[in-house]
Design an enzyme around this catalytic site. Sequence first.
Site, PDB file in Angstrom:
ATOM      1  N   ALA A  34       0.859  -1.193   0.000  1.00 24.88           N
ATOM      2  CA  ALA A  34       0.000   0.000   0.000  1.00 24.88           C
ATOM      3  C   ALA A  34       0.893   1.239   0.000  1.00 24.88           C
ATOM      4  O   ALA A  34       0.760   2.130   0.846  1.00 24.88           O
ATOM      5  CB  ALA A  34      -0.961  -0.012   1.186  1.00 24.88           C
ATOM      6  N   HIS A  39       6.775   5.933   1.591  1.00 20.87           N
ATOM      7  CA  HIS A  39       7.618   4.798   1.169  1.00 20.87           C
ATOM      8  C   HIS A  39       8.539   5.213   0.023  1.00 20.87           C
ATOM      9  O   HIS A  39       9.712   4.819  -0.024  1.00 20.87           O
ATOM     10  CB  HIS A  39       6.744   3.641   0.682  1.00 20.87           C
ATOM     11  CG  HIS A  39       5.843   3.057   1.722  1.00 20.87           C
ATOM     12  ND1 HIS A  39       4.474   3.188   1.677  1.00 20.87           N
ATOM     13  CD2 HIS A  39       6.129   2.334   2.836  1.00 20.87           C
ATOM     14  CE1 HIS A  39       3.945   2.555   2.718  1.00 20.87           C
ATOM     15  NE2 HIS A  39       4.917   2.041   3.441  1.00 20.87           N
ATOM     16  N   GLN A  63       2.770  -9.434  13.364  1.00 24.67           N
ATOM     17  CA  GLN A  63       2.803  -8.138  14.051  1.00 24.67           C
ATOM     18  C   GLN A  63       1.430  -7.501  14.212  1.00 24.67           C
ATOM     19  O   GLN A  63       1.318  -6.385  14.704  1.00 24.67           O
ATOM     20  CB  GLN A  63       3.764  -7.185  13.341  1.00 24.67           C
ATOM     21  CG  GLN A  63       3.299  -6.666  11.993  1.00 24.67           C
ATOM     22  CD  GLN A  63       4.378  -5.838  11.321  1.00 24.67           C
ATOM     23  OE1 GLN A  63       5.330  -6.378  10.790  1.00 24.67           O
ATOM     24  NE2 GLN A  63       4.225  -4.512  11.332  1.00 24.67           N
ATOM     25  N   GLU A 150      10.606   7.731  10.015  1.00 25.88           N
ATOM     26  CA  GLU A 150      10.552   8.183  11.423  1.00 25.88           C
ATOM     27  C   GLU A 150       9.114   8.248  11.930  1.00 25.88           C
ATOM     28  O   GLU A 150       8.893   8.442  13.115  1.00 25.88           O
ATOM     29  CB  GLU A 150      11.201   9.564  11.547  1.00 25.88           C
ATOM     30  CG  GLU A 150      12.710   9.492  11.531  1.00 25.88           C
ATOM     31  CD  GLU A 150      13.353  10.851  11.722  1.00 25.88           C
ATOM     32  OE1 GLU A 150      12.646  11.872  11.600  1.00 25.88           O
ATOM     33  OE2 GLU A 150      14.569  10.893  11.972  1.00 25.88           O
ATOM     34  N   ASP A 152       7.210   5.845  12.325  1.00 22.41           N
ATOM     35  CA  ASP A 152       7.218   4.750  13.299  1.00 22.41           C
ATOM     36  C   ASP A 152       8.534   4.834  14.074  1.00 22.41           C
ATOM     37  O   ASP A 152       9.412   3.977  13.953  1.00 22.41           O
ATOM     38  CB  ASP A 152       7.078   3.411  12.580  1.00 22.41           C
ATOM     39  CG  ASP A 152       5.745   3.284  11.887  1.00 22.41           C
ATOM     40  OD1 ASP A 152       4.726   3.246  12.575  1.00 22.41           O
ATOM     41  OD2 ASP A 152       5.717   3.263  10.641  1.00 22.41           O
ATOM     42  N   MET A 186       1.677  10.645   6.363  1.00 20.92           N
ATOM     43  CA  MET A 186       1.200   9.670   5.383  1.00 20.92           C
ATOM     44  C   MET A 186       1.250   8.277   5.997  1.00 20.92           C
ATOM     45  O   MET A 186       2.192   7.915   6.693  1.00 20.92           O
ATOM     46  CB  MET A 186       2.044   9.732   4.128  1.00 20.92           C
ATOM     47  CG  MET A 186       1.825  11.030   3.400  1.00 20.92           C
ATOM     48  SD  MET A 186       2.059  10.854   1.665  1.00 20.92           S
ATOM     49  CE  MET A 186       1.798  12.560   1.164  1.00 20.92           C
ATOM     50  N   SER A 187       0.195   7.508   5.732  1.00 22.77           N
ATOM     51  CA  SER A 187       0.089   6.162   6.284  1.00 22.77           C
ATOM     52  C   SER A 187      -0.851   5.352   5.403  1.00 22.77           C
ATOM     53  O   SER A 187      -1.836   5.890   4.886  1.00 22.77           O
ATOM     54  CB  SER A 187      -0.480   6.231   7.703  1.00 22.77           C
ATOM     55  OG  SER A 187      -0.933   4.950   8.104  1.00 22.77           O
ATOM     56  N   SER A 188      -0.546   4.081   5.274  1.00 22.38           N
ATOM     57  CA  SER A 188      -1.425   3.202   4.493  1.00 22.38           C
ATOM     58  C   SER A 188      -2.812   3.140   5.126  1.00 22.38           C
ATOM     59  O   SER A 188      -3.797   2.860   4.452  1.00 22.38           O
ATOM     60  CB  SER A 188      -0.832   1.796   4.421  1.00 22.38           C
ATOM     61  OG  SER A 188       0.499   1.873   3.983  1.00 22.38           O
TER      62      SER A 188
HETATM   63  O1  PAF Z   1       6.591  -0.427   9.030  1.00 22.96           O
HETATM   64  C1  PAF Z   1       6.203  -1.422   8.395  1.00 22.96           C
HETATM   65  O2  PAF Z   1       5.633  -1.318   7.311  1.00 22.96           O
HETATM   66  C2  PAF Z   1       6.407  -2.803   9.011  1.00 22.96           C
HETATM   67  O3  PAF Z   1       6.304  -2.765  10.386  1.00 22.96           O
HETATM   68  C3  PAF Z   1       7.726  -3.448   8.568  1.00 22.96           C
HETATM   69  C4  PAF Z   1       8.919  -2.667   9.081  1.00 22.96           C
HETATM   70  C5  PAF Z   1       7.780  -3.563   7.062  1.00 22.96           C
HETATM   71  C6  PAF Z   1       7.829  -4.861   9.154  1.00 22.96           C
HETATM   72  O4  PAF Z   1       6.778  -5.667   8.739  1.00 22.96           O
END
Ligand code: PAF
Length: 280
Positions: A34, A39, A63, A150, A152, A186-188
């Site tokens: 996404a 990215h 996760q 950053e 996250d 920005m975030s999916s």
């Molecule tokens: O930030 C993400 O998209 C995920 O946590 C990662 C680092 C790809 C690990 O699955």
Amino acid sequence: MTPPILRRLDDLRALRRDWTQKGESLGLVPTMGALHAGHLSLVEAAKAVCDHVVVTIFVNPLQFNSPEDLANYPRTEHEDAAKLAPYGVDAIYVPDPDQIYPQGYATTVSLSGVTEVMEGPNRPGHFEGVATVVAKLFLQSGADRAFFGEKDYQQLMVVKRMARDLDIPIEVTGCPTVREASGLAMSSRNMRLSPQGLEVAGQLNPMMEAAAAQLRAGADYAPLEVGMRRKLAELGFEDVEYLDLRCAEDLSAMARLDRPARMFVAAWLDGVRLIDNIAV
Ligand code: PAF
């Protein structure tokens, strides 16, 4: 040209072997797909300093805290490949699930310390899932460098600590958060917000920046936090999991600005969990 998609570890290893023999470096951009401008900024950062760049796309079940969140996570492989086409990425590694977690898989990577605040208690098992998959991606790719946003920030600290503790020879680089014009990170997950939710979410970052300005002027954090929580409730945020001022180096809680800090938030809007953080 759309980059080749690799689904098997052997194919990734063959590429890497070839580059290693030629003495060429590899930069890794791990993602869950996404893809958005955030990215793509990581890809640009990788391209600037590495001979080759591989983007990984793997929606890592380990996760996620709820099956519903995992099921709802956007999966847009074709669009992602098209977005990467102009960037001259060497390959996209989209491992089949058994390439990451083969039958009988039994090993996880867990960290103490940095995982024990904010996202850690609110998302039990989340960082174990992140650290495990990222360790695997580092070891599978043999990359020289890896690039993370950053946005996250705590994840970035977890990944750096993990690589250092396990002696994985990779340099982990954090890149600035890319934001919408409103300031929204920005975030999916933003694509799950309603149009009205998007507008409301756009007020989060300016509110935090205003509080940061007051901290820089000497204000205590506690009353600022009370005011921000009140404002978020008025705006329609359903819940605020944390809204913290913490040391940028070790994530310890801070009451006022006496060393380099970051302000962190996790809050729910439209049933979507949004996180952000800013340097103070
Ligand atoms: O930030 C993400 O998209 C995920 O946590 C990662 C680092 C790809 C690990 O699955």
